[in-house]
Scaffold this motif. Structure first.
Motif, mmCIF file in Angstrom:
data_model
loop_
_atom_site.group_PDB
_atom_site.id
_atom_site.type_symbol
_atom_site.label_atom_id
_atom_site.label_comp_id
_atom_site.label_asym_id
_atom_site.label_seq_id
_atom_site.Cartn_x
_atom_site.Cartn_y
_atom_site.Cartn_z
ATOM 1 N N HIS A 20 -3.761 1.996 -5.167
ATOM 2 C CA HIS A 20 -4.210 2.863 -4.694
ATOM 3 C C HIS A 20 -3.523 4.267 -5.884
ATOM 4 N N GLN A 21 -3.607 3.742 -7.309
ATOM 5 C CA GLN A 21 -3.823 4.421 -8.017
ATOM 6 C C GLN A 21 -4.726 5.076 -8.222
ATOM 7 N N VAL A 22 -4.252 6.312 -8.769
ATOM 8 C CA VAL A 22 -5.394 7.570 -8.508
ATOM 9 C C VAL A 22 -4.923 9.022 -10.632
ATOM 10 N N GLY A 23 -4.414 7.608 -11.224
ATOM 11 C CA GLY A 23 -3.923 8.221 -12.562
ATOM 12 C C GLY A 23 -3.530 7.742 -13.214
ATOM 13 N N GLY A 24 -3.263 8.458 -14.905
ATOM 14 C CA GLY A 24 -2.198 7.700 -15.395
ATOM 15 C C GLY A 24 -3.157 6.805 -16.486
ATOM 16 N N GLY A 99 2.463 -10.850 -0.379
ATOM 17 C CA GLY A 99 2.503 -9.532 0.893
ATOM 18 C C GLY A 99 1.656 -10.435 1.991
ATOM 19 N N GLY A 100 1.518 -9.972 2.749
ATOM 20 C CA GLY A 100 0.091 -9.960 4.002
ATOM 21 C C GLY A 100 -0.472 -9.339 4.016
ATOM 22 N N ASP A 101 -0.176 -7.479 3.069
ATOM 23 C CA ASP A 101 -0.944 -6.537 3.574
ATOM 24 C C ASP A 101 -2.305 -6.683 2.448
ATOM 25 N N PRO A 102 -3.269 -5.666 2.859
ATOM 26 C CA PRO A 102 -4.858 -5.849 2.381
ATOM 27 C C PRO A 102 -4.809 -5.158 1.089
ATOM 28 N N ALA A 103 -4.066 -4.696 0.758
ATOM 29 C CA ALA A 103 -3.234 -4.061 -0.314
ATOM 30 C C ALA A 103 -3.666 -4.998 -1.610
ATOM 31 N N VAL A 190 4.292 4.767 -1.779
ATOM 32 C CA VAL A 190 2.981 4.607 -0.620
ATOM 33 C C VAL A 190 3.101 4.147 0.384
ATOM 34 N N SER A 191 3.278 3.132 0.526
ATOM 35 C CA SER A 191 3.520 1.418 1.144
ATOM 36 C C SER A 191 3.796 2.008 2.694
ATOM 37 N N LYS A 192 4.388 3.174 2.897
ATOM 38 C CA LYS A 192 4.654 3.378 4.236
ATOM 39 C C LYS A 192 3.050 4.122 4.823
ATOM 40 N N TYR A 193 1.814 4.825 4.089
ATOM 41 C CA TYR A 193 1.007 5.453 4.393
ATOM 42 C C TYR A 193 -0.114 4.286 4.643
#
Length: 387
Positions: A20-24, A99-103, A190-193
């Protein structure tokens, strides 16, 4: 995902590009579901270590430092491995998995080699399907190129992978595998979204740090003059916004943001709040209130200059409705009072303030950062005009 850290007896963590990195331009990496990491810059560390209490609600939580090294397999594929316990605070604890999260697990499952990465994630790589199944990006994201040509279809936001590819190239050219690099551990804001819609805004009328060379200073001044940084004190550096009608994220990068006029900036801000069906006008008031709260805090920070820092505006692209059969992808525990929007300052590698050990001349500035304040005031005015 994990292995043993040399001499530590603790699980090593395979770092993944933060999807979810959109810039920088610095590569942001996923450490676990709630933590990201980035290469340590002493000036940024100095900022987090002496962060004013009033600013903490507007910055990612600082979680410590971790040692990272390059690892190359027999095929020449490069990965980055973090070693918990080496300069890491106890609060982070042992990570038995990443972590089990897909991200977090996506890029490992994809098994994209360094060669595949440099080919910008070709369709032959199973990552495209994984993004659809693990993330349920029902169709492809759209990325508009720097020339505004017809949007190219992608199944992911490509900016983080672009930064990661460049970072791996730089590290592999300059350093051997055994060299340890220090990385900052920071809160993943952004982990909670479920569907994080993110707007990355470069704030202020000046972007170069006090330590910039004359050549770099001239380059940054020119970028500001040719963009909305000079006229508005803010410019768009990246964006992803979920399009509920089509089931994909619409993505814009920093090159798109640089060429926007003031009216183009306003229209893109409106686009950021559009879900494909309608303007999310319900988000305007909470965003404006949070920006006003930040403005009040910044006005009180004497000597701080947030050169080249960014401001993230975040909201959930999934409008949650009470439904027994509703199980949104990216599902997270929101709690009883989910925060509908968030505003966070990030990227403090060029931030200076009185008393900073890392700044070249920490006594050079007095009073608040008027360029940053100018940008915040204009941002609030434009959002108010959208309502």
């Amino acid at each position: 995902m994990v292995g043993q850290s040399p001499g530590e007896g603790r699980a090593a963590v395979l770092l993944q590009p933060f999807v979810h990195q959109v810039g920088g331009h610095t590569s942001m990496l996923s450490y676990d579901e709630h933590t990201v990491c980035k290469p340590l810059v002493s000036q940024e560390l100095s900022f987090y270590e002496s962060l004013p209490l009033a600013m903490r609600q507007f910055t990612p939580q600082y979680k410590g430092i971790v040692s990272v090294h390059l690892k190359k397999d027999s095929l020449g594929n490069l990965t980055l491995i973090a070693s918990p316990g080496l300069g890491q605070p106890e609060s982070c604890g042992r990570l038995d998995s990443a972590g089990g999260d897909p991200a977090v697990t996506l890029w490992h499952k994809c098994k994209c080699s360094h060669t595949q990465v440099t080919k910008t994630f070709k369709d032959s790589c199973p990552g495209k399907m994984l993004l659809r199944t693990d993330f349920q990006y029902h169709t492809d994201s759209l990325l508009e190129d720097a020339n505004g040509k017809q949007a190219e279809r992608k199944s992911y936001n490509p900016w983080g992978l672009h930064c990661h590819r460049q970072h791996l190239n730089r590290m592999s050219c300059k350093h051997n595998e055994n060299k340890l690099h220090q990385f900052l551990l920071l809160e993943n804001v952004v982990s909670k979204y479920s569907y994080p819609c993110i707007l990355d805004l470069k704030m202020g009328t000046r972007q170069h740090g006090d330590d910039a060379s004359e050549e770099k200073k001239a380059r940054h001044i020119k970028k500001c003059e040719q963009s909305t940084s000079a006229s508005l004190g803010v410019r768009i550096c990246g964006m992803q916004v979920y399009q509920a009608d089509a089931g994909h994220f619409l993505c814009k990068d920093k090159y798109y943001g640089r060429r926007l006029s003031a009216e183009g900036f306003r229209q893109t801000l409106r686009q950021f709040l559009c879900n494909g069906n309608q303007l999310r006008s319900d988000l305007l008031e909470p965003i404006i209130l949070r920006l006003k709260a930040l403005l009040a805090v910044i006005r009180k920070q004497s000597s701080y200059r947030f050169y080249s820092s960014s401001l993230l505006i975040i909201y959930d692209g999934q409008e949650h409705k009470e439904s027994a059969d509703h199980h949104p992808p990216f599902s997270k525990t929101h709690g009883t009072n989910p925060s509908r929007v968030d505003v966070r300052m990030i990227d403090f590698a060029h931030t200076t303030f009185k008393g900073s050990k890392s700044s070249p001349d920490p006594t050079a500035h007095d009073g608040p950062d008027h360029g940053y304040i100018f940008g915040l005031e204009n941002l609030i005015k434009i959002l108010q005009s959208l309502s």
